[in-house]
Design an enzyme around this catalytic site. Sequence first.
Site, PDB file in Angstrom:
ATOM      1  N   SER A  24      91.307  -2.979 111.386  1.00 43.04           N
ATOM      2  CA  SER A  24      89.739  -2.377 111.198  1.00 43.04           C
ATOM      3  C   SER A  24      89.756  -0.652 111.144  1.00 43.04           C
ATOM      4  O   SER A  24      88.909  -0.711 110.812  1.00 43.04           O
ATOM      5  CB  SER A  24      88.766  -3.467 112.156  1.00 43.04           C
ATOM      6  OG  SER A  24      89.500  -3.023 113.389  1.00 43.04           O
ATOM      7  N   HIS A 153      51.240 -16.350  89.062  1.00 42.06           N
ATOM      8  CA  HIS A 153      51.933 -16.321  88.227  1.00 42.06           C
ATOM      9  C   HIS A 153      52.779 -15.433  87.432  1.00 42.06           C
ATOM     10  O   HIS A 153      52.349 -15.865  85.910  1.00 42.06           O
ATOM     11  CB  HIS A 153      51.463 -17.588  88.064  1.00 42.06           C
ATOM     12  CG  HIS A 153      50.915 -18.972  88.800  1.00 42.06           C
ATOM     13  ND1 HIS A 153      51.778 -19.713  89.082  1.00 42.06           N
ATOM     14  CD2 HIS A 153      49.817 -19.109  89.528  1.00 42.06           C
ATOM     15  CE1 HIS A 153      51.374 -20.573  90.139  1.00 42.06           C
ATOM     16  NE2 HIS A 153      49.899 -19.779  90.245  1.00 42.06           N
ATOM     17  N   SER A 284      70.541   6.503  78.740  1.00 35.65           N
ATOM     18  CA  SER A 284      71.453   5.785  78.424  1.00 35.65           C
ATOM     19  C   SER A 284      72.406   6.921  77.864  1.00 35.65           C
ATOM     20  O   SER A 284      72.260   7.947  77.419  1.00 35.65           O
ATOM     21  CB  SER A 284      70.601   5.142  77.540  1.00 35.65           C
ATOM     22  OG  SER A 284      71.832   4.826  76.635  1.00 35.65           O
ATOM     23  N   LYS A 290      66.282   7.202  76.398  1.00 33.30           N
ATOM     24  CA  LYS A 290      66.076   6.350  77.860  1.00 33.30           C
ATOM     25  C   LYS A 290      65.723   6.806  79.015  1.00 33.30           C
ATOM     26  O   LYS A 290      66.185   7.843  79.101  1.00 33.30           O
ATOM     27  CB  LYS A 290      66.573   5.524  78.083  1.00 33.30           C
ATOM     28  CG  LYS A 290      67.368   4.366  76.470  1.00 33.30           C
ATOM     29  CD  LYS A 290      66.296   3.292  76.832  1.00 33.30           C
ATOM     30  CE  LYS A 290      66.782   2.560  77.606  1.00 33.30           C
ATOM     31  NZ  LYS A 290      66.412   0.697  77.794  1.00 33.30           N
ATOM     32  N   ASN A 292      65.193   5.000  82.268  1.00 33.34           N
ATOM     33  CA  ASN A 292      65.444   4.053  83.317  1.00 33.34           C
ATOM     34  C   ASN A 292      65.144   4.032  84.216  1.00 33.34           C
ATOM     35  O   ASN A 292      65.718   4.595  85.204  1.00 33.34           O
ATOM     36  CB  ASN A 292      66.789   2.788  82.987  1.00 33.34           C
ATOM     37  CG  ASN A 292      66.491   2.715  81.462  1.00 33.34           C
ATOM     38  OD1 ASN A 292      66.099   2.924  80.552  1.00 33.34           O
ATOM     39  ND2 ASN A 292      68.521   3.133  81.048  1.00 33.34           N
ATOM     40  N   GLU A 297      66.162  -0.570  89.937  1.00 35.14           N
ATOM     41  CA  GLU A 297      66.371  -2.097  89.793  1.00 35.14           C
ATOM     42  C   GLU A 297      67.746  -2.313  90.983  1.00 35.14           C
ATOM     43  O   GLU A 297      68.128  -3.536  90.831  1.00 35.14           O
ATOM     44  CB  GLU A 297      67.627  -1.769  88.701  1.00 35.14           C
ATOM     45  CG  GLU A 297      66.548  -2.174  87.194  1.00 35.14           C
ATOM     46  CD  GLU A 297      66.896  -1.284  86.338  1.00 35.14           C
ATOM     47  OE1 GLU A 297      68.303  -1.140  85.062  1.00 35.14           O
ATOM     48  OE2 GLU A 297      66.296  -1.400  85.178  1.00 35.14           O
TER      49      GLU A 297
HETATM   50  N1  ARG Z   1      88.771  -5.198 116.524  1.00 34.84           N
HETATM   51  C1  ARG Z   1      88.621  -6.329 117.565  1.00 34.84           C
HETATM   52  C2  ARG Z   1      86.785  -6.678 116.499  1.00 34.84           C
HETATM   53  O1  ARG Z   1      86.292  -5.418 115.782  1.00 34.84           O
HETATM   54  C3  ARG Z   1      88.682  -5.475 118.289  1.00 34.84           C
HETATM   55  C4  ARG Z   1      89.375  -6.411 119.348  1.00 34.84           C
HETATM   56  C5  ARG Z   1      90.166  -7.042 119.259  1.00 34.84           C
HETATM   57  N2  ARG Z   1      90.879  -7.820 120.540  1.00 34.84           N
HETATM   58  C6  ARG Z   1      91.763  -8.424 120.653  1.00 34.84           C
HETATM   59  N3  ARG Z   1      91.684  -9.171 121.823  1.00 34.84           N
HETATM   60  N4  ARG Z   1      91.979  -8.758 119.618  1.00 34.84           N
HETATM   61  O2  ARG Z   1      86.292  -7.443 117.663  1.00 34.84           O
END
Ligand code: ARG
Length: 447
Positions: A24, A153, A284, A290, A292, A297
């Site tokens: 992550s 409406h 455009s 144009k 826009n 949007e």
């Molecule tokens: N990256 C994890 C999360 O966002 C952190 C916690 C991970 N904990 C674990 N026991 N794998 O939730």
Amino acid sequence: MAKKLWGGRFTKPTDPSVEEFTRSIHYDYKLAKYDILGSVIHVEILGKAGYLKPGEVYRVQTALLKMGAGKFSPDLSYEDVHSQIQGMLEQKIGDLALKLHTARSRNDQVVFATKVYCKDKLAQVAILGENLTNALKSLAKANSDIIMPGFTHMQHAQPVYLKDYLGAYVMMLEAGVDKVKIAATDIKLTMGAGAVAGTPIKAKHYNVLMDKYAKKLKLGLTGLKLEPTKNSVYTVSDRGFVAEALNVTAIIAAHLSRFAEDLIIWSTKEFDFIDIDEAFCTGSSLMPQKKNADALEMIRGCAGRLYGNRIGFLTIIKGLPLSYNRDMQLDKEPLFDSFETIVKELKVLKGLVKTLKFNKDKIESQLDDESLYATDIVYHLVNKSVAFKTAHEIVGKLVRYSIDNGIEIKSMTDHELSRFSDKLKNKEIIRLFDPKVSVESKRSVKR
Ligand code: ARG
């Protein structure tokens, strides 16, 4: 892959496909400052609990604060932001860094960091929401004499002040900002949950005033108070605060989407009520003429995206057994996206509103439409003791007759009017077709 926070019991390396799938760091690096704040506080707690000597507390905190003051770039060889901060600290201060994770789990850490992140972003959204509200109030004030057809409406209904139309959005936004502030205050910052069962550290050590650290990290948040967790299982399991942040941002996005749509419609040639500044429009590649309203949007469309973030996340936590499960890591991307999107929307709209011009003549030319005053004729009859429902029927027939014969009600003679009611006199009703009279007669609450 850099050293993991776990691994002792493993004899095999993680399969690269799993590593890539579960990592992550490429998005949760956005939590770095908040996670560093948590670590600095954790070090103070470790000092109070006797796990670190005062000199050690100083050394670890100084290194962490220095790290927090600089720019944090994600290093993709780490699993997540917590692992990278630990790894960087080890490089800076060596073995002493190995004590940082004493009595701590990422399960508790990530909740703390995400909570502070939410508080920070909610505060930003509240300020930007107030800025937009103020811009809208000024716009309403600067155009306070304009009367426009009110729509229901999407059809002409009754005349209203433009300032009330804009004021409706002001009130929606103010309610949104209130919700944002409540959501922020409701987030209580705790530590001491460990992985699920708590830690051997006494609860009293978890009472920490965090402002001095937040200030050093230039977080701009004040009044931050850490408390010991009341229930460690709850702390690592609950993501209600994430759902709430996704909820309040989705509600604001809904309001902004409606506002954007009104402006888009008003900017069409057919309406021509407004002129959107060129700086807030795009062109455009094919049609040179144009201009826009693409930004509007996108604001209209982004509501769908924020709803998606909310419902997607709620679906992830549905049926999730207690306590921590890795599914929870999937809260970050929708959460970050909702905040980042709403922040951009609020910034764009503030500038657009500040430069918006209303075409008074064009708007008021719409007020010649007699149908806008039909209800005023009903009230006129009601004031002459005709029952509302009867008056409604009479005026309905009058409108029908006017349409079928192409005769304006205004120009009908008393004789003609008497076919519908002997209480209708040309001289009396003619003054009803005045937008100002119409608006003021019903605006019981003066704003
Ligand atoms: N990256 C994890 C999360 O966002 C952190 C916690 C991970 N904990 C674990 N026991 N794998 O939730």
